[in-house]
Write a protein that holds these residues in place. Structure first.
Motif, PDB file in Angstrom:
ATOM      1  N   ASP A 151       0.829  -1.203   0.000  1.00  0.00           N
ATOM      2  CA  ASP A 151       0.000   0.000   0.000  1.00  0.00           C
ATOM      3  C   ASP A 151       0.865   1.255   0.000  1.00  0.00           C
ATOM      4  N   ALA A 152       1.963   1.236   0.760  1.00  0.00           N
ATOM      5  CA  ALA A 152       2.854   2.394   0.797  1.00  0.00           C
ATOM      6  C   ALA A 152       3.503   2.626  -0.562  1.00  0.00           C
ATOM      7  N   THR A 153       3.895   1.556  -1.220  1.00  0.00           N
ATOM      8  CA  THR A 153       4.501   1.685  -2.543  1.00  0.00           C
ATOM      9  C   THR A 153       3.478   2.181  -3.562  1.00  0.00           C
ATOM     10  N   ALA A 154       2.245   1.747  -3.416  1.00  0.00           N
ATOM     11  CA  ALA A 154       1.190   2.232  -4.317  1.00  0.00           C
ATOM     12  C   ALA A 154       0.977   3.733  -4.159  1.00  0.00           C
ATOM     13  N   VAL A 155       1.100   4.232  -2.931  1.00  0.00           N
ATOM     14  CA  VAL A 155       0.999   5.676  -2.706  1.00  0.00           C
ATOM     15  C   VAL A 155       2.080   6.399  -3.506  1.00  0.00           C
ATOM     16  N   LEU A 156       3.309   5.906  -3.437  1.00  0.00           N
ATOM     17  CA  LEU A 156       4.409   6.539  -4.167  1.00  0.00           C
ATOM     18  C   LEU A 156       4.164   6.479  -5.677  1.00  0.00           C
ATOM     19  N   ALA A 157       3.684   5.350  -6.152  1.00  0.00           N
ATOM     20  CA  ALA A 157       3.445   5.201  -7.593  1.00  0.00           C
ATOM     21  C   ALA A 157       2.376   6.180  -8.082  1.00  0.00           C
ATOM     22  N   ARG A 158       1.324   6.368  -7.292  1.00  0.00           N
ATOM     23  CA  ARG A 158       0.268   7.290  -7.698  1.00  0.00           C
ATOM     24  C   ARG A 158       0.723   8.749  -7.647  1.00  0.00           C
ATOM     25  N   LEU A 159       1.730   9.023  -6.838  1.00  0.00           N
ATOM     26  CA  LEU A 159       2.263  10.380  -6.753  1.00  0.00           C
ATOM     27  C   LEU A 159       3.321  10.668  -7.816  1.00  0.00           C
ATOM     28  N   ALA A 160       3.688   9.680  -8.601  1.00  0.00           N
ATOM     29  CA  ALA A 160       4.774   9.846  -9.570  1.00  0.00           C
ATOM     30  C   ALA A 160       4.552  11.025 -10.521  1.00  0.00           C
ATOM     31  N   PRO A 161       3.356  11.196 -11.110  1.00  0.00           N
ATOM     32  CA  PRO A 161       3.177  12.360 -12.001  1.00  0.00           C
ATOM     33  C   PRO A 161       3.384  13.685 -11.281  1.00  0.00           C
ATOM     34  N   GLU A 162       2.979  13.757 -10.027  1.00  0.00           N
ATOM     35  CA  GLU A 162       3.174  14.998  -9.272  1.00  0.00           C
ATOM     36  C   GLU A 162       4.642  15.214  -8.941  1.00  0.00           C
ATOM     37  N   MET A 163       5.365  14.140  -8.688  1.00  0.00           N
ATOM     38  CA  MET A 163       6.814  14.271  -8.482  1.00  0.00           C
ATOM     39  C   MET A 163       7.487  14.820  -9.735  1.00  0.00           C
ATOM     40  N   ASP A 164       7.068  14.314 -10.886  1.00  0.00           N
ATOM     41  CA  ASP A 164       7.622  14.813 -12.146  1.00  0.00           C
ATOM     42  C   ASP A 164       7.364  16.314 -12.302  1.00  0.00           C
ATOM     43  N   GLU A 165       6.149  16.736 -11.973  1.00  0.00           N
ATOM     44  CA  GLU A 165       5.789  18.138 -12.130  1.00  0.00           C
ATOM     45  C   GLU A 165       6.554  19.026 -11.143  1.00  0.00           C
ATOM     46  N   VAL A 166       6.705  18.573  -9.925  1.00  0.00           N
ATOM     47  CA  VAL A 166       7.474  19.344  -8.942  1.00  0.00           C
ATOM     48  C   VAL A 166       8.928  19.465  -9.380  1.00  0.00           C
ATOM     49  N   ALA A 167       9.503  18.385  -9.874  1.00  0.00           N
ATOM     50  CA  ALA A 167      10.889  18.434 -10.357  1.00  0.00           C
ATOM     51  C   ALA A 167      11.019  19.410 -11.527  1.00  0.00           C
ATOM     52  N   ARG A 168      10.038  19.411 -12.416  1.00  0.00           N
ATOM     53  CA  ARG A 168      10.068  20.323 -13.552  1.00  0.00           C
ATOM     54  C   ARG A 168       9.984  21.775 -13.087  1.00  0.00           C
ATOM     55  N   GLN A 169       9.059  22.052 -12.184  1.00  0.00           N
ATOM     56  CA  GLN A 169       8.910  23.411 -11.659  1.00  0.00           C
ATOM     57  C   GLN A 169      10.184  23.861 -10.945  1.00  0.00           C
ATOM     58  N   ALA A 170      10.774  22.961 -10.171  1.00  0.00           N
ATOM     59  CA  ALA A 170      11.981  23.306  -9.423  1.00  0.00           C
ATOM     60  C   ALA A 170      13.130  23.643 -10.359  1.00  0.00           C
ATOM     61  N   ALA A 171      13.305  22.840 -11.405  1.00  0.00           N
ATOM     62  CA  ALA A 171      14.389  23.088 -12.357  1.00  0.00           C
ATOM     63  C   ALA A 171      14.179  24.404 -13.093  1.00  0.00           C
ATOM     64  N   LEU A 172      12.950  24.688 -13.478  1.00  0.00           N
ATOM     65  CA  LEU A 172      12.663  25.952 -14.166  1.00  0.00           C
ATOM     66  C   LEU A 172      12.947  27.147 -13.253  1.00  0.00           C
ATOM     67  N   ALA A 173      12.576  27.040 -11.997  1.00  0.00           N
ATOM     68  CA  ALA A 173      12.842  28.126 -11.056  1.00  0.00           C
ATOM     69  C   ALA A 173      14.340  28.350 -10.897  1.00  0.00           C
ATOM     70  N   ALA A 174      15.101  27.268 -10.820  1.00  0.00           N
ATOM     71  CA  ALA A 174      16.559  27.388 -10.687  1.00  0.00           C
ATOM     72  C   ALA A 174      17.159  28.052 -11.922  1.00  0.00           C
ATOM     73  N   GLN A 175      16.635  27.712 -13.080  1.00  0.00           N
ATOM     74  CA  GLN A 175      17.150  28.295 -14.315  1.00  0.00           C
ATOM     75  C   GLN A 175      16.844  29.785 -14.426  1.00  0.00           C
ATOM     76  N   ARG A 176      15.841  30.249 -13.701  1.00  0.00           N
ATOM     77  CA  ARG A 176      15.485  31.669 -13.737  1.00  0.00           C
ATOM     78  C   ARG A 176      16.344  32.523 -12.809  1.00  0.00           C
ATOM     79  N   CYS A 177      17.133  31.881 -11.962  1.00  0.00           N
ATOM     80  CA  CYS A 177      17.981  32.644 -11.046  1.00  0.00           C
ATOM     81  C   CYS A 177      19.030  33.410 -11.852  1.00  0.00           C
ATOM     82  N   PRO A 178      19.164  34.706 -11.620  1.00  0.00           N
ATOM     83  CA  PRO A 178      20.121  35.487 -12.410  1.00  0.00           C
ATOM     84  C   PRO A 178      21.568  35.303 -11.993  1.00  0.00           C
TER      85      PRO A 178
END
Length: 225
Positions: free
Chosen positions: A165-192
């Motif tokens: 059940d715990a692993t299923a929780v992680l698997a269902r959160l995978a798309p959100e993990m991808d989106e958070v990683a994408r947002q984080a990388a974009l924010a880092a790239q915007r740092c001057p």
């Protein structure tokens, strides 16, 4: 870029000390706020989109080669809880030991010399990813996964939750993990650069801060944090 290096860095068996920490799950379980897999999913989702996003962006910025000492200070101001700041530096110190042994790097050596008591763990992780030849989004993915996997692993022990059940929780959160990683990388790239890290997220979870302070004072606990 080596995808195998990403697997090594994200592996729960990488000797960075994370197994001793619950990511705030232990006091949350004690408070009765996590009782089953559904509660665990809600907790992990909240942590991912707040402190997880903030930490992932710090790691992504470090992986891009931005000033690690400045990022360490930025991590401090984004971590209001003294207990969580101490935990982040303790984990950073252990991550530094593992990273320098695995991917020797002058940048890791310089940060270790400048912060002998430990830099914040996401900053060290980002430099480790950089030393391993990984990119900003890779570093952010490592942090995003760790943000939810640590509580999930801890709750299996704390509640005897079915690990499937715990692993299923992680698997269902995978798309959100991808989106958070994408947002984080974009924010880092915007740092001057030049020490201006205002573009990095500063999302927080005040209840986690409060509960972490209480947890740090417990005389008996299963996890360090």
């Amino acid at each position: 870029m080596s995808r195998a290096a990403l697997l090594v860095l994200a592996d729960g068996r990488f000797p960075a000390g994370g197994h001793a920490h619950s990511g705030g799950a232990e006091p949350t379980v004690r408070a009765g706020r996590i009782r089953d897999a559904a509660d665990l999913a809600a907790f992990c989702r909240g942590r991912l989109h707040t402190t997880g996003l903030t930490a992932a962006a710090l790691a992504a910025a470090a992986a891009l080669g931005l000033d690690p000492l400045g990022l360490d200070e930025a991590a401090d101001v984004r971590t209001p809880s003294p207990a969580l700041r101490a935990t982040a530096r303790k984990l950073g110190r252990q991550m530094m030991r593992a990273a320098r042994a695995t991917w020797p790097s002058p940048e890791l050596d310089a940060l270790a010399a400048a912060r002998p008591r430990g830099a914040h763990q996401p900053v060290v992780l980002g430099l480790a990813a950089r030393a391993a030849g990984l990119g900003a989004e890779d570093a952010a993915h490592c942090v995003a996964y760790e943000t939810v996997s640590s509580p999930a692993t801890a709750v299996v022990r704390l509640l005897s939750l079915n690990p499937f059940d715990a692993t299923a929780v992680l698997a269902r959160l995978a798309p959100e993990m991808d989106e958070v990683a994408r947002q984080a990388a974009l924010a880092a790239q915007r740092c001057p650069g030049g020490g201006d890290f205002s573009a990095l997220p500063a999302a927080s979870a005040p209840l986690l801060d409060v509960m972490s302070e209480a947890h740090a004072a417990w005389p008996v606990r299963l996890f360090a944090s």
